[in-house]
Scaffold this motif. Structure first.
Motif: not given
Length: 314
Positions: A196-200, A206-207
């Motif tokens: 989850r932290q990696a995806a965030i 990317e943002k």
């Protein structure tokens, strides 16, 4: 051996026995009770003492040093009906020899029975998990109860320690499986949290990348617009200058303007990817005339600049 000698030996023997009964030496760490015709009268402390034979006698020899008593293992049923084997050790000390001698028949056996009974009582009021994790609380509770119960015996219980609490084998295996499942659960939770932290973090990266790219495009568009604006201003200024020159009757300025646009058109045609060869009828005299006009315009411009710079004569 005659009767007199035998009588003398008997008298000597009685004297020796009387002296032995008269003189008493109590060793260090012990206290002896004195009984007069079987009744307790006083306590002998370590050292030399004298007793009256036949009238007084030594009753009990009490050990006043701290003693260790092993508590044998016994099966105890906990509050949640789990059977566990429990053993321990107790440290106690006699403080009052007369009470320890005459208030209880067998001090060690009575103390041991009292401790074993209270172990069953204390552990029977607790769950298995509590009994395994709260050993200090069990020791403190046992010490308080047993010390209070043995106080009338002249005994001070200094410490009670539970040495081992052993559940049945099948229960140990079940606890091991439960612990393994709990650890696997925590590991899965940690893995999921890591993903989850990696995806965030990836989404945030990317943002930020998109924002920075947009900022770059915005800055580039601003720079391009500014460059086009300056180019347009320069073109407008040049056009204005040519128009002013034409209005003042200078034909060379017109020739310069036409030649400049003519050369730009040739550049654009040469850059076309679909054209491999360019054949145009070009009059050399026309171009030379245009170039001559450009030269004349440049001379006039330089002449005007020199005239403006020259200081007035005195």
């Amino acid at each position: 051996m005659g009767l007199g000698q035998l009588l003398a030996l008997v008298i000597v023997f009685l004297v020796v026995v009387g002296i032995v009964k008269l003189v008493r030496i109590v060793p260090q760490g012990y206290e002896w009770t004195v009984e007069t015709f079987g009744k307790y009268t006083r306590t002998l402390t370590p050292g030399l003492h004298f007793l009256i034979p036949i009238y007084q006698a030594v009753g009990r020899k009490i050990n006043m040093m701290e003693q260790v008593l092993d508590v044998p293992s016994q099966d105890v049923i906990t509050k949640d009906n789990a059977v566990v084997g429990v053993d321990g050790v107790v440290f106690y000390q006699v403080l009052d020899a007369s009470k320890a001698a005459y208030e209880v028949s067998n001090l060690e056996q009575a103390t041991l029975a009292l401790i074993m009974t209270n172990i069953r009582t204390v552990l029977g009021s607790m769950d298995l998990d509590e009994s395994l994790s709260q050993r200090d609380a069990i020791n403190a509770k046992l010490l308080r109860v047993v010390d209070e119960a043995t106080h009338p015996w002249g005994v001070k219980v200094n410490r009670i320690e539970i040495k081992d609490i052993a559940p049945p084998r099948d229960l140990i295996d079940a606890m091991a499986r439960q612990m393994k499942a709990e650890r696997e659960k925590r590991a899965n939770i940690l893995d999921a949290e890591g993903f989850r932290q990696a995806a965030i973090l990836k989404a945030e990266g990317e943002k930020q990348s998109v924002i920075l790219a947009a900022e770059g495009e915005k800055e580039a568009a601003f720079r391009n617009a500014e460059a086009r604006e300056r180019s347009a201003e320069a073109e407008a200024k040049a056009t204005t200058m040519v128009s002013d020159a034409i209005a003042s009757g200078n034909v060379n300025a017109l020739n310069y303007f036409v030649a400049n646009n003519y050369v730009d058109a040739l550049k654009e045609m040469a850059k076309s990817p679909n054209q491999k060869m360019l054949l145009l009828p070009i009059e050399a005299t026309g171009i030379l005339g245009s170039l001559a006009g450009i030269a004349e315009l440049a001379k006039e411009s330089l002449g005007q600049q020199k005239t403006v710079v020259q200081p007035p004569l005195r």
